[in-house]
Motif scaffolding. Structure first.
Motif, short mmCIF file in Angstrom:
data_model
loop_
_atom_site.label_atom_id
_atom_site.label_comp_id
_atom_site.label_asym_id
_atom_site.label_seq_id
_atom_site.Cartn_x
_atom_site.Cartn_y
_atom_site.Cartn_z
N HIS A 1 25.50 -30.22 22.56
CA HIS A 1 26.80 -30.85 22.88
C HIS A 1 27.87 -29.80 23.18
O HIS A 1 28.80 -30.07 23.92
CB HIS A 1 27.25 -31.83 21.78
N TYR B 1 27.15 -28.94 26.92
CA TYR B 1 27.25 -29.98 27.96
C TYR B 1 28.52 -30.81 27.91
O TYR B 1 28.77 -31.60 28.80
CB TYR B 1 26.02 -30.90 27.88
N LEU B 2 29.32 -30.66 26.85
CA LEU B 2 30.56 -31.43 26.75
C LEU B 2 31.71 -30.46 26.47
O LEU B 2 31.50 -29.39 25.89
CB LEU B 2 30.47 -32.45 25.61
N THR B 3 32.92 -30.84 26.87
CA THR B 3 34.11 -30.04 26.56
C THR B 3 35.16 -30.94 25.91
O THR B 3 34.99 -32.16 25.83
CB THR B 3 34.74 -29.41 27.83
N GLU B 4 36.27 -30.31 25.53
CA GLU B 4 37.36 -31.08 24.94
C GLU B 4 37.89 -32.15 25.91
O GLU B 4 38.46 -33.14 25.48
CB GLU B 4 38.50 -30.16 24.50
N ASP B 5 37.65 -31.93 27.21
CA ASP B 5 38.10 -32.92 28.20
C ASP B 5 37.33 -34.24 28.09
O ASP B 5 37.75 -35.25 28.64
CB ASP B 5 37.95 -32.36 29.63
N ASP B 6 36.17 -34.20 27.41
CA ASP B 6 35.39 -35.43 27.23
C ASP B 6 35.87 -36.26 26.04
O ASP B 6 35.46 -37.42 25.90
CB ASP B 6 33.90 -35.09 27.03
N ARG C 1 37.60 -39.75 26.61
CA ARG C 1 36.64 -40.76 27.05
C ARG C 1 35.73 -41.18 25.89
O ARG C 1 35.45 -42.37 25.71
CB ARG C 1 35.80 -40.14 28.19
N LEU C 2 35.28 -40.22 25.10
CA LEU C 2 34.32 -40.51 24.03
C LEU C 2 34.98 -41.04 22.77
O LEU C 2 34.31 -41.65 21.93
CB LEU C 2 33.52 -39.23 23.68
N GLY D 1 33.10 -38.47 20.25
CA GLY D 1 33.17 -37.06 20.66
C GLY D 1 33.75 -36.17 19.57
O GLY D 1 34.12 -35.02 19.84
N ARG E 1 36.68 -25.49 28.51
CA ARG E 1 35.71 -25.14 29.54
C ARG E 1 35.34 -23.64 29.47
O ARG E 1 34.19 -23.25 29.60
CB ARG E 1 36.27 -25.51 30.93
N MET F 1 24.62 -39.84 31.27
CA MET F 1 24.36 -38.54 31.90
C MET F 1 23.00 -38.55 32.58
O MET F 1 22.02 -39.05 32.02
CB MET F 1 24.42 -37.45 30.82
#
Ligand SMILES: [Zn+2]
Length: 355
Positions: free
Chosen positions: A184, A187-192, A195-196, A200, A209, A319
């Motif tokens: 995680h 494949y994921l950043t704080e920008d997700d 949404r999550l 998240g 990033r 994904m």
């Protein structure tokens, strides 16, 4: 359709919640999720909610809870508290390492007192793995202490640029340090997170990033991929102040195979990070005639349908990935095929490190 055979993979960092929080996951559902994800051996962390593994008795209770339920092999870690170092000699041979929580996480095993931290590092046998939850400046503190004490450390779930750069520097200076990264954090950043939402939220948190890019750029100093599989129920994650953690057992290998497909990683490195390095560093026992067949070209979209984990969700829903587990064979018996888990509870073994 290229089918490749990999060794039974090892996840060195999971929280199966058993005993203590089996409404989130238990040894059966967690090890079924492991087989679905291509893992045949899991190393389980000691911070069980309400039932931490910090004494000889709690260790035996966890072994007993596991034995009749597991469908893949499971090894255990021991947790450090300010007062339990006298028990180390009773448990050291049974566990794969001591976990030292130095930053905020699930449970109440966090230790802040420097004198206690030093004494724990001194008391745990030097030849046995010492695993640390250390974030940001705490990484530097651990690096300082282990130099002075002449011992090694394994850094769990490295997530930040400065952390992986410090670990690179430490390795280049010959310090006996190893580290793991969770999918995680790749494949994921704080920008997700918007949404999550609660799905998240984990420790360490999703990063910028630039941190994610630094992990990929320094993947050559990453010893292992660890899922940090930490399930919570959907309603717990939807509530205010959601608990920390995300499941990862069923998505880790497909995500890493996708990195191979995308040319970011070689298949040899996957085998090294998800099998060879855990065997070497944690001295896991050999599993004869044990292997995973993967279809490296199968394209699919991650969904919650068919997940084996009791929590029933994944932060990677939606994904697209390339690479899927076809079958898993444990000690000569096929235990999973195309998402069907055929192993009976008790098929797995609670294992100890090789002496
Ligand atoms: Zn963890």
């Amino acid at each position: 359709m290229p089918i490749l055979r990999l060794p039974g993979l090892i996840d060195p960092h999971v929280h199966l919640r058993d005993p203590g929080a089996t409404h989130k996951e238990d040894f059966l559902t967690g090890t079924r999720a492991a087989l679905a994800g291509g893992f045949t051996l899991l190393l389980d962390m000691p911070n069980n909610p309400g039932a931490p593994v910090v004494s000889h008795e709690s260790l035996q209770a966890k072994i007993e809870a596991a034995q009749s339920k597991i469908v893949c092999d499971v090894g255990l870690y021991y947790g450090a508290t300010p007062h339990n170092s006298p028990t180390y000699s009773e448990v050291a041979a049974q566990v794969f390492g001591l976990k030292l929580y130095l930053d905020h996480t699930t449970g109440d095993l966090k230790i802040e007192d420097l004198e206690v931290i030093r004494d724990v590092m001194r008391a745990w046998p030097r030849e046995k793995p010492l695993l640390v939850h250390a974030e940001d400046r705490t990484v530097a503190m651990v690096l300082g202490l282990i130099q002075l004490l002449g011992r090694g450390a394994h850094f769990c779930h490295v997530s930040e640029r400065v952390e992986i750069e410090l670990i690179r520097d430490a390795k280049e200076r010959g310090l006996p340090v190893t580290c793991e990264v969770a999918p995680h954090h790749l494949y994921l950043t704080e920008d997700d997170v918007p949404r999550l939402e609660g799905f998240g939220i984990m420790k360490p948190p999703l990063k910028r990033r630039a941190d994610v890019d630094a992990l990929w750029a320094n993947l050559d100093v990453v010893d292992m991929i660890a899922t940090d599989h930490a399930p919570h129920t959907v309603s717990e994650k939807q509530a205010g102040n959601p608990p920390f953690g995300v499941p990862g057992l069923e998505t880790s290998l497909p995500l890493m195979l996708t990195a191979v497909h995308d040319g970011r990683l070689s298949l040899d490195r996957i085998v090294e990070m998800m099998y060879t390095a855990p065997v070497r560093i944690f001295r896991t026992p050999y599993q004869p005639d044990t292997y995973v067949e993967v279809d490296t070209s199968h394209r699919w979209t991650i969904t919650t349908a068919g997940l084996q984990t009791r929590c029933g969700w994944t932060p990677f829903e939606g994904m697209d990935v390339t690479g899927a587990v076809r079958s898993v064979t444990l000690r000569g018996s096929e235990v999973a095929r195309d998402g069907e888990i055929t192993a009976r509870p008790g098929t797995g073994r609670v294992v100890s490190p090789v002496a």
